[in-house]
Scaffold this motif. Structure first.
Motif, PDB file in Angstrom:
ATOM      1  N   CYS A 110      51.370  32.727  37.881  1.00 36.60           N
ATOM      2  CA  CYS A 110      50.323  31.896  37.320  1.00 36.60           C
ATOM      3  C   CYS A 110      49.213  32.324  38.185  1.00 36.60           C
ATOM      4  CB  CYS A 110      50.543  30.484  37.258  1.00 36.60           C
ATOM      5  SG  CYS A 110      49.215  29.414  36.824  1.00 36.60           S
ATOM      6  N   ILE A 111      48.092  32.708  37.272  1.00 37.81           N
ATOM      7  CA  ILE A 111      46.756  33.232  38.085  1.00 37.81           C
ATOM      8  C   ILE A 111      46.008  31.851  37.897  1.00 37.81           C
ATOM      9  CG2 ILE A 111      44.874  34.655  38.007  1.00 37.81           C
ATOM     10  CD1 ILE A 111      46.633  36.611  36.440  1.00 37.81           C
ATOM     11  N   VAL A 112      45.428  31.527  39.067  1.00 35.10           N
ATOM     12  CA  VAL A 112      44.776  30.236  39.340  1.00 35.10           C
ATOM     13  C   VAL A 112      43.405  30.466  39.850  1.00 35.10           C
ATOM     14  CG1 VAL A 112      44.633  28.023  40.252  1.00 35.10           C
ATOM     15  CG2 VAL A 112      46.798  29.005  39.567  1.00 35.10           C
ATOM     16  N   ALA A 113      42.159  29.862  39.322  1.00 38.18           N
ATOM     17  CA  ALA A 113      40.938  30.011  39.751  1.00 38.18           C
ATOM     18  C   ALA A 113      40.379  28.729  40.076  1.00 38.18           C
ATOM     19  CB  ALA A 113      39.994  30.932  38.948  1.00 38.18           C
ATOM     20  N   ALA A 114      39.484  28.443  41.097  1.00 33.45           N
ATOM     21  CA  ALA A 114      38.988  27.162  41.309  1.00 33.45           C
ATOM     22  C   ALA A 114      37.464  27.107  40.708  1.00 33.45           C
ATOM     23  CB  ALA A 114      38.709  26.805  42.858  1.00 33.45           C
ATOM     24  N   VAL A 115      37.459  26.920  39.482  1.00 38.60           N
ATOM     25  CA  VAL A 115      36.054  26.832  38.684  1.00 38.60           C
ATOM     26  C   VAL A 115      36.220  25.831  37.625  1.00 38.60           C
ATOM     27  CG1 VAL A 115      35.822  29.417  38.860  1.00 38.60           C
ATOM     28  CG2 VAL A 115      37.159  28.540  37.051  1.00 38.60           C
ATOM     29  N   ARG A 116      35.040  25.437  37.235  1.00 36.26           N
ATOM     30  CA  ARG A 116      34.819  24.482  36.106  1.00 36.26           C
ATOM     31  C   ARG A 116      35.460  25.070  34.826  1.00 36.26           C
ATOM     32  NH1 ARG A 116      31.652  20.060  34.238  1.00 36.26           N
ATOM     33  NH2 ARG A 116      31.426  20.157  32.019  1.00 36.26           N
ATOM     34  N   GLY A 117      35.146  26.448  34.700  1.00 31.40           N
ATOM     35  CA  GLY A 117      35.507  27.131  33.608  1.00 31.40           C
ATOM     36  C   GLY A 117      35.283  28.700  33.933  1.00 31.40           C
ATOM     37  N   PRO A 118      35.771  29.399  33.112  1.00 32.60           N
ATOM     38  CA  PRO A 118      35.626  30.878  33.498  1.00 32.60           C
ATOM     39  C   PRO A 118      34.217  31.624  33.230  1.00 32.60           C
ATOM     40  CG  PRO A 118      37.191  30.972  31.717  1.00 32.60           C
ATOM     41  CD  PRO A 118      37.105  29.425  32.363  1.00 32.60           C
ATOM     42  N   ASP A 119      33.488  32.285  33.997  1.00 38.28           N
ATOM     43  CA  ASP A 119      32.359  33.077  33.430  1.00 38.28           C
ATOM     44  C   ASP A 119      32.893  34.560  33.096  1.00 38.28           C
ATOM     45  OD1 ASP A 119      32.563  34.314  36.012  1.00 38.28           O
ATOM     46  OD2 ASP A 119      30.900  33.673  36.839  1.00 38.28           O
ATOM     47  N   GLU A 120      31.916  35.303  32.671  1.00 36.55           N
ATOM     48  CA  GLU A 120      32.340  36.630  32.262  1.00 36.55           C
ATOM     49  C   GLU A 120      32.906  37.609  33.472  1.00 36.55           C
ATOM     50  OE1 GLU A 120      33.603  39.950  30.574  1.00 36.55           O
ATOM     51  OE2 GLU A 120      33.003  38.045  29.772  1.00 36.55           O
ATOM     52  N   ARG A 121      32.418  37.392  34.654  1.00 41.10           N
ATOM     53  CA  ARG A 121      33.109  37.908  35.939  1.00 41.10           C
ATOM     54  C   ARG A 121      34.587  37.725  36.058  1.00 41.10           C
ATOM     55  NH1 ARG A 121      32.078  36.747  42.203  1.00 41.10           N
ATOM     56  NH2 ARG A 121      33.235  38.393  43.099  1.00 41.10           N
ATOM     57  N   MET A 123      36.469  36.316  33.736  1.00 45.49           N
ATOM     58  CA  MET A 123      37.341  36.583  32.462  1.00 45.49           C
ATOM     59  C   MET A 123      37.700  38.242  32.582  1.00 45.49           C
ATOM     60  SD  MET A 123      38.192  34.166  30.547  1.00 45.49           S
ATOM     61  CE  MET A 123      38.604  35.052  29.065  1.00 45.49           C
ATOM     62  N   SER A 124      36.562  39.044  33.069  1.00 46.58           N
ATOM     63  CA  SER A 124      36.780  40.583  33.219  1.00 46.58           C
ATOM     64  C   SER A 124      37.887  40.733  34.316  1.00 46.58           C
ATOM     65  CB  SER A 124      35.612  41.106  33.777  1.00 46.58           C
ATOM     66  OG  SER A 124      35.714  42.422  34.044  1.00 46.58           O
ATOM     67  N   GLN A 125      38.077  39.913  35.431  1.00 41.45           N
ATOM     68  CA  GLN A 125      39.114  39.973  36.551  1.00 41.45           C
ATOM     69  C   GLN A 125      40.445  39.828  35.974  1.00 41.45           C
ATOM     70  OE1 GLN A 125      37.740  38.539  40.569  1.00 41.45           O
ATOM     71  NE2 GLN A 125      38.527  40.879  40.833  1.00 41.45           N
ATOM     72  N   VAL A 126      40.445  38.784  35.230  1.00 40.03           N
ATOM     73  CA  VAL A 126      41.833  38.194  34.580  1.00 40.03           C
ATOM     74  C   VAL A 126      42.126  39.370  33.831  1.00 40.03           C
ATOM     75  CG1 VAL A 126      42.852  36.380  33.378  1.00 40.03           C
ATOM     76  CG2 VAL A 126      41.250  35.935  35.012  1.00 40.03           C
ATOM     77  N   ARG A 127      41.302  39.727  32.783  1.00 40.50           N
ATOM     78  CA  ARG A 127      41.716  40.877  31.802  1.00 40.50           C
ATOM     79  C   ARG A 127      42.225  41.964  32.499  1.00 40.50           C
ATOM     80  NH1 ARG A 127      36.661  41.869  30.487  1.00 40.50           N
ATOM     81  NH2 ARG A 127      36.603  39.837  28.980  1.00 40.50           N
ATOM     82  N   ASP A 128      41.470  42.571  33.611  1.00 38.81           N
ATOM     83  CA  ASP A 128      42.178  43.629  34.433  1.00 38.81           C
ATOM     84  C   ASP A 128      43.414  43.337  35.215  1.00 38.81           C
ATOM     85  OD1 ASP A 128      39.970  45.126  33.452  1.00 38.81           O
ATOM     86  OD2 ASP A 128      38.614  44.828  35.401  1.00 38.81           O
ATOM     87  N   GLY A 129      43.649  42.168  35.684  1.00 39.36           N
ATOM     88  CA  GLY A 129      44.616  41.735  36.471  1.00 39.36           C
ATOM     89  C   GLY A 129      45.955  41.667  35.658  1.00 39.36           C
ATOM     90  N   VAL A 130      45.646  40.926  34.340  1.00 39.37           N
ATOM     91  CA  VAL A 130      46.880  40.883  33.546  1.00 39.37           C
ATOM     92  C   VAL A 130      47.281  42.227  32.999  1.00 39.37           C
ATOM     93  CG1 VAL A 130      47.443  40.257  31.100  1.00 39.37           C
ATOM     94  CG2 VAL A 130      46.217  38.506  32.663  1.00 39.37           C
ATOM     95  N   LYS A 131      46.395  43.304  32.740  1.00 40.63           N
ATOM     96  CA  LYS A 131      47.001  44.279  32.459  1.00 40.63           C
ATOM     97  C   LYS A 131      47.667  45.034  33.614  1.00 40.63           C
ATOM     98  CE  LYS A 131      45.331  48.949  30.681  1.00 40.63           C
ATOM     99  NZ  LYS A 131      46.254  49.729  31.460  1.00 40.63           N
TER     100      LYS A 131
END
Length: 331
Positions: A110-121, A123-131
């Motif tokens: 599980c990839i976790v981030a301490a945020v209210r909700g994801p911004d584009e930065r 989401m881009s890191q999650v996109r690259d990380g998942v791949k």
């Protein structure tokens, strides 16, 4: 008067119908001398409706600290004077963490981030990380990125994210005492969107944040209404600098009753040991919980607190003859 455990045996064990909120309250109020009977019934329910397999998961924080929300239990909030500081992982570090998690036998990362909700930065890191993780190791990927828009839900689903975690944390009636910067309903809306998109829903909370026994029963009923695939049960580990820093630990017997009661409310759900169990239950209580309804564990450390060494949990599963769930990529 019919005993609540006799009712639960017929209703939950035989028929697979979870206890109602009122029935959960009766279970939570059972005297301590009924605990072993309660745990035995919860274990029978788990074995009947979930089987002996245990799902093992590792978690890692992609973004730690600096969160704008004021969740009173959380040392990652930027609103409190806690020792946690904002840190981002890079993609190679994320991939290495996924490999280490898979090496324990875990099937979920599980990839976790301490945020209210994801911004584009993010989401881009999650996109690259998942791949990058999918290219490097065979493991299911879950995410926990706060509250989502419909567009973000759709994008995570398209990436192949297996499961989304977003905890309701506590009963709706108690939530305003724990968080003031967003509402319980906002969290609920994200979970409904995730469910409708076909991703698995992981949703649980923290026991011991000043809620009443009635509110614990209320929370179990609200989770049953949501019908999540997984419920992580945390027990408050008071963090320095947070508004809940001075709260006492949940007593072990109380924690075990809560585990069993949630199993009887959610007979088919993955019920996962999460944060705080090491302090609240220790080794003996951890074992009792595994024989009292739990059928999943987070191994290793949590986001800002230390957990048990993965080896200890895996040795316990071997001793209890509980096989680790095999990897499956079906959504």
């Amino acid at each position: 008067m019919t005993d609540i455990l006799d009712i639960a045996r017929r209703q939950v064990l035989d028929e697979g119908e979870g206890l109602s909120q009122g029935q959960v309250l009766e279970v939570l109020n059972l005297p301590d001398d009924r605990l072993q009977d309660l745990l035995a019934l919860a274990h029978d329910v788990r074995m009947r409706w979930c089987g002996p397999e245990v799902e093992v998961e590792g978690i890692v924080s992609l973004k730690t600290g600096g969160c704008p929300e004021d969740c009173h239990f959380c040392s990652q909030s930027g609103k409190f004077e806690s020792p946690v500081r904002s840190v981002w992982l890079n993609i190679p570090e994320l991939v290495e963490a996924a490999k280490e998690t898979a090496a324990t036998g875990a099937t979920e990362f599980c990839i976790v981030a301490a945020v209210r909700g994801p911004d584009e930065r993010l989401m881009s890191q999650v996109r690259d990380g998942v791949k990058a993780i999918n290219d490097a190791v065979e493991i299911n990927i879950a995410c926990s990125l706060g509250m989502l828009t419909q567009e973000q839900v759709d994008e995570l689903s398209a990436m192949g994210v297996h499961r989304y975690n977003h905890n309701l944390e506590t009963a709706r009636s108690h939530f305003p005492n724990v968080v003031t910067t967003h509402s319980w309903e906002e969290r609920w809306d994200t979970l409904r969107m995730v469910k409708d998109a076909g991703m698995e829903v992981c949703c649980g909370g923290i026991v011991g944040m000043g809620e009443s026994v009635e509110q614990r029963a209320e929370f179990a009923g609200q989770l049953a209404e949501l019908e999540p695939d997984e419920v992580p049960l945390n027990f408050l580990a008071p963090r320095p600098g947070t508004p809940l820093a001075g709260y006492p630990l949940v007593e072990g017997t109380e924690a075990l009753k809560t585990i069993a009661a949630f199993r009887l409310a959610l007979p088919r759900t993955i019920l996962r040991y999460a944060g705080g169990r090491e302090l609240t239950l220790g080794d003996l209580g951890t074992r009792e919980g595994m024989l009292g309804g739990i059928n999943a564990v987070i191994v290793g450390n949590y986001l800002t607190t230390l957990g048990r060494p993965a080896r200890q949990d895996l040795e316990l599963l071997t001793e209890l003859k509980m096989p680790i769930k095999e990897l499956g990529r079906t959504l």
